[in-house]
Design a protein around this motif. Structure first.
Motif, PDB file in Angstrom:
ATOM      1  N   ILE A 127       0.891  -1.139   0.321  1.00 36.46           N
ATOM      2  CA  ILE A 127       0.171  -0.565  -0.342  1.00 36.46           C
ATOM      3  C   ILE A 127       0.586   1.157  -0.064  1.00 36.46           C
ATOM      4  CG2 ILE A 127      -1.748   1.210   1.832  1.00 36.46           C
ATOM      5  CD1 ILE A 127      -2.881  -1.121  -0.350  1.00 36.46           C
ATOM      6  N   LYS A 128       0.373   2.130  -1.330  1.00 33.21           N
ATOM      7  CA  LYS A 128       1.046   3.522  -0.796  1.00 33.21           C
ATOM      8  C   LYS A 128       0.067   4.469  -1.445  1.00 33.21           C
ATOM      9  CE  LYS A 128       5.397   6.282  -2.664  1.00 33.21           C
ATOM     10  NZ  LYS A 128       6.424   6.095  -3.472  1.00 33.21           N
ATOM     11  N   PRO A 129      -0.575   5.001  -0.624  1.00 30.99           N
ATOM     12  CA  PRO A 129      -1.736   5.986  -0.899  1.00 30.99           C
ATOM     13  C   PRO A 129      -0.850   6.904  -2.156  1.00 30.99           C
ATOM     14  CG  PRO A 129      -1.816   5.209   1.235  1.00 30.99           C
ATOM     15  CD  PRO A 129      -0.144   4.953   0.830  1.00 30.99           C
ATOM     16  N   ASP A 130      -2.244   7.511  -2.775  1.00 36.20           N
ATOM     17  CA  ASP A 130      -1.663   9.078  -3.779  1.00 36.20           C
ATOM     18  C   ASP A 130      -1.508  10.192  -2.335  1.00 36.20           C
ATOM     19  OD1 ASP A 130      -1.981   8.002  -5.658  1.00 36.20           O
ATOM     20  OD2 ASP A 130      -4.185   8.509  -6.248  1.00 36.20           O
ATOM     21  N   PRO A 131      -0.583  10.881  -2.292  1.00 33.99           N
ATOM     22  CA  PRO A 131      -1.204  12.159  -1.227  1.00 33.99           C
ATOM     23  C   PRO A 131      -2.170  13.047  -1.254  1.00 33.99           C
ATOM     24  CG  PRO A 131       1.159  12.418  -2.896  1.00 33.99           C
ATOM     25  CD  PRO A 131      -0.522  11.662  -3.480  1.00 33.99           C
ATOM     26  N   PRO A 132      -2.602  13.700   0.472  1.00 35.32           N
ATOM     27  CA  PRO A 132      -3.449  14.005   0.754  1.00 35.32           C
ATOM     28  C   PRO A 132      -3.348  15.575   0.101  1.00 35.32           C
ATOM     29  CG  PRO A 132      -2.062  13.153   3.049  1.00 35.32           C
ATOM     30  CD  PRO A 132      -1.537  13.047   1.463  1.00 35.32           C
ATOM     31  N   GLN A 133      -4.550  16.048   0.633  1.00 39.51           N
ATOM     32  CA  GLN A 133      -5.406  17.510  -0.504  1.00 39.51           C
ATOM     33  C   GLN A 133      -5.151  18.962   0.194  1.00 39.51           C
ATOM     34  OE1 GLN A 133      -8.924  16.257  -3.040  1.00 39.51           O
ATOM     35  NE2 GLN A 133      -7.541  16.804  -3.989  1.00 39.51           N
ATOM     36  N   CYS A 134      -3.705  19.620   0.696  1.00 39.38           N
ATOM     37  CA  CYS A 134      -3.612  20.418   1.967  1.00 39.38           C
ATOM     38  C   CYS A 134      -4.169  21.758   1.547  1.00 39.38           C
ATOM     39  CB  CYS A 134      -2.383  20.195   2.222  1.00 39.38           C
ATOM     40  SG  CYS A 134      -1.192  20.878   1.828  1.00 39.38           S
ATOM     41  N   GLN A 135      -4.866  22.272   1.765  1.00 39.71           N
ATOM     42  CA  GLN A 135      -4.627  23.835   1.854  1.00 39.71           C
ATOM     43  C   GLN A 135      -4.375  24.570   4.035  1.00 39.71           C
ATOM     44  OE1 GLN A 135      -8.602  24.810   1.127  1.00 39.71           O
ATOM     45  NE2 GLN A 135      -9.607  24.109   2.951  1.00 39.71           N
ATOM     46  N   TYR A 136      -4.060  25.708   3.707  1.00 37.01           N
ATOM     47  CA  TYR A 136      -2.996  26.389   4.770  1.00 37.01           C
ATOM     48  C   TYR A 136      -3.995  27.996   4.919  1.00 37.01           C
ATOM     49  CZ  TYR A 136      -0.529  29.443   8.060  1.00 37.01           C
ATOM     50  OH  TYR A 136       0.594  30.388   8.704  1.00 37.01           O
ATOM     51  N   ALA A 137      -4.733  28.079   5.450  1.00 36.32           N
ATOM     52  CA  ALA A 137      -5.310  29.058   6.622  1.00 36.32           C
ATOM     53  C   ALA A 137      -4.424  30.273   7.108  1.00 36.32           C
ATOM     54  CB  ALA A 137      -6.727  28.858   7.473  1.00 36.32           C
ATOM     55  N   ALA A 138      -4.147  30.757   7.340  1.00 32.36           N
ATOM     56  CA  ALA A 138      -3.519  32.761   7.344  1.00 32.36           C
ATOM     57  C   ALA A 138      -3.633  33.064   8.787  1.00 32.36           C
ATOM     58  CB  ALA A 138      -2.864  33.249   6.209  1.00 32.36           C
ATOM     59  N   THR A 139      -4.652  33.064   8.458  1.00 39.81           N
ATOM     60  CA  THR A 139      -5.629  33.633   9.278  1.00 39.81           C
ATOM     61  C   THR A 139      -5.123  33.033  11.032  1.00 39.81           C
ATOM     62  OG1 THR A 139      -7.137  33.055   9.385  1.00 39.81           O
ATOM     63  CG2 THR A 139      -7.402  34.544   8.126  1.00 39.81           C
ATOM     64  N   ASN A 140      -5.120  31.997  11.489  1.00 36.37           N
ATOM     65  CA  ASN A 140      -5.279  31.168  12.721  1.00 36.37           C
ATOM     66  C   ASN A 140      -3.926  29.950  12.491  1.00 36.37           C
ATOM     67  OD1 ASN A 140      -6.068  29.312  10.731  1.00 36.37           O
ATOM     68  ND2 ASN A 140      -7.702  28.702  12.504  1.00 36.37           N
ATOM     69  N   GLY A 141      -3.142  29.981  11.383  1.00 35.28           N
ATOM     70  CA  GLY A 141      -2.157  29.648  10.869  1.00 35.28           C
ATOM     71  C   GLY A 141      -2.349  27.383  11.121  1.00 35.28           C
ATOM     72  N   THR A 142      -3.245  27.697  10.430  1.00 35.94           N
ATOM     73  CA  THR A 142      -3.261  26.056  10.333  1.00 35.94           C
ATOM     74  C   THR A 142      -3.367  25.279   9.499  1.00 35.94           C
ATOM     75  OG1 THR A 142      -5.020  26.723  12.464  1.00 35.94           O
ATOM     76  CG2 THR A 142      -5.818  25.186  11.155  1.00 35.94           C
ATOM     77  N   VAL A 143      -3.150  24.519   8.843  1.00 33.46           N
ATOM     78  CA  VAL A 143      -3.152  23.690   7.350  1.00 33.46           C
ATOM     79  C   VAL A 143      -4.488  22.332   7.961  1.00 33.46           C
ATOM     80  CG1 VAL A 143      -1.679  21.473   5.908  1.00 33.46           C
ATOM     81  CG2 VAL A 143      -0.646  23.671   7.890  1.00 33.46           C
ATOM     82  N   THR A 144      -5.493  22.361   7.099  1.00 35.81           N
ATOM     83  CA  THR A 144      -6.315  21.263   6.141  1.00 35.81           C
ATOM     84  C   THR A 144      -5.729  20.535   5.339  1.00 35.81           C
ATOM     85  OG1 THR A 144      -7.472  22.658   5.795  1.00 35.81           O
ATOM     86  CG2 THR A 144      -7.839  22.724   7.893  1.00 35.81           C
TER      87      THR A 144
END
Length: 317
Positions: free
Chosen positions: A226-243
């Motif tokens: 098993i080798k998953p594909d990479p996640p899809q991510c984004q960054y919110a500059a207002t609170n410094g949170t990566v989701t």
């Protein structure tokens, strides 16, 4: 009694000759040749397939006459010795039968030497690598050759035969600067992603480059490749949170097939970049004190099995 003794001696002689070669398919044989100058060649006996003992015949290889008897005994060691040995009628030159010999290079321990297939760097000495993006039973196998080898033919199949219920697509070539990588998508039919695997999959790759033969076997469970594909991510500059979200190709439900994640922050300064990483099972992470030029990415792997990490995602910012 003399006829019986002659028959037995002929049988033993023929059995000894068969040890020098093995049948790949109809009329095609592989000679295991020890690849050093001191090792002797393999003696093979060829019999013209005709019941007419009085019929004049000849044996030819690459247009060169090799013999005029029904039986031809020859020695095969180097690649020039391999190829097509054809028995023809001496008068009309009609083809009666033929034998095609391939050379498999072996070392002094009887292990196959590989010069057609190129090894992957990771893991080392791996000539056939298979990976799965999820638990659907679909996986991709890949192998490499040097670009100079342009007439190579491949066969990839399951060693379990029909019991394996595995089908593979026609290999596709991806040519790079020095090597060509071939990929084939394979699928195990009726695979249940929720069931425990008890029997490993055994994939068998055969390679023929004109007169040269190689093979390689890879044995694995789906959970190990098993080798998953990479996640899809984004960054919110207002609170410094990566989701981030699970890869679209990953198995569902997530509660049964959970992933774990690693977040990488590459901080840029005047002198050098410094990388920090964070491990989490969640789908978000608050990162303190990120600069405008910091680079953030995420990768994922199966939470419960020690399989491979995905590649790093595209930058989250």
């Amino acid at each position: 009694m003399s006829h019986l003794l002659f028959a037995l001696l002929s049988l033993f002689s023929f059995a000894g000759l068969l040890e020098a070669q093995w049948k790949l398919r109809e009329n095609v044989y592989v000679i295991d040749s020890e690849w050093n100058a001191e090792a002797p060649g393999k003696r093979v006996e060829l019999t013209c397939n005709t019941s007419d003992e009085a019929l004049p015949v000849s044996w030819e290889k690459d247009g060169e006459l090799k013999g005029n008897e029904k039986t031809l005994i020859t020695e095969v060691k180097e690649l020039p010795d391999a190829g097509n040995y054809t028995c023809l009628t001496a008068n009309t030159r009609e083809i009666i039968s033929y034998h095609f010999f391939l050379i498999a290079k072996i070392d002094s321990n009887g292990q196959m030497k590989r010069s057609i297939l190129k090894s992957f760097k990771d893991p080392k000495r791996t000539f056939l690598k298979c990976e799965a993006k999820n638990y659907s039973g679909i996986f991709m196998c890949s192998w490499m050759t040097e670009n100079e080898r342009t007439n190579v033919k491949f066969t990839i199949r399951s060693l379990q035969g029909s019991q394996g219920d595995i089908t593979c697509s026609t290999p596709v070539a991806h040519t790079g600067k020095l090597v060509t990588e071939y990929t084939a998508q394979c699928q195990k039919e009726n695979y249940c992603p929720f069931a425990e695997e008890h029997q490993p999959i055994e994939m068998f790759l055969e390679v023929i480059d004109e007169k040269e033969y190689e093979n390689y076997t890879s044995s694995f469970f789906i959970r190990d490749i098993i080798k998953p594909d990479p996640p899809q991510c984004q960054y919110a500059a207002t609170n410094g949170t990566v989701t981030w979200t699970y890869p679209r190709t990953w198995s569902t439900p997530k509660s049964y097939f959970p992933l774990t994640f690693k977040v990488k922050v590459e901080r840029a300064n005047k002198h050098k970049s410094q990388a920090q990483s964070y491990d989490t099972d969640e789908q978000s992470l608050q990162i303190p004190m990120t600069g405008p030029k910091d680079k953030i990415s995420v990768k994922a792997k199966d939470r419960y099995y020690n399989s491979s990490w995905s590649e790093w995602s595209s930058l989250c910012r």
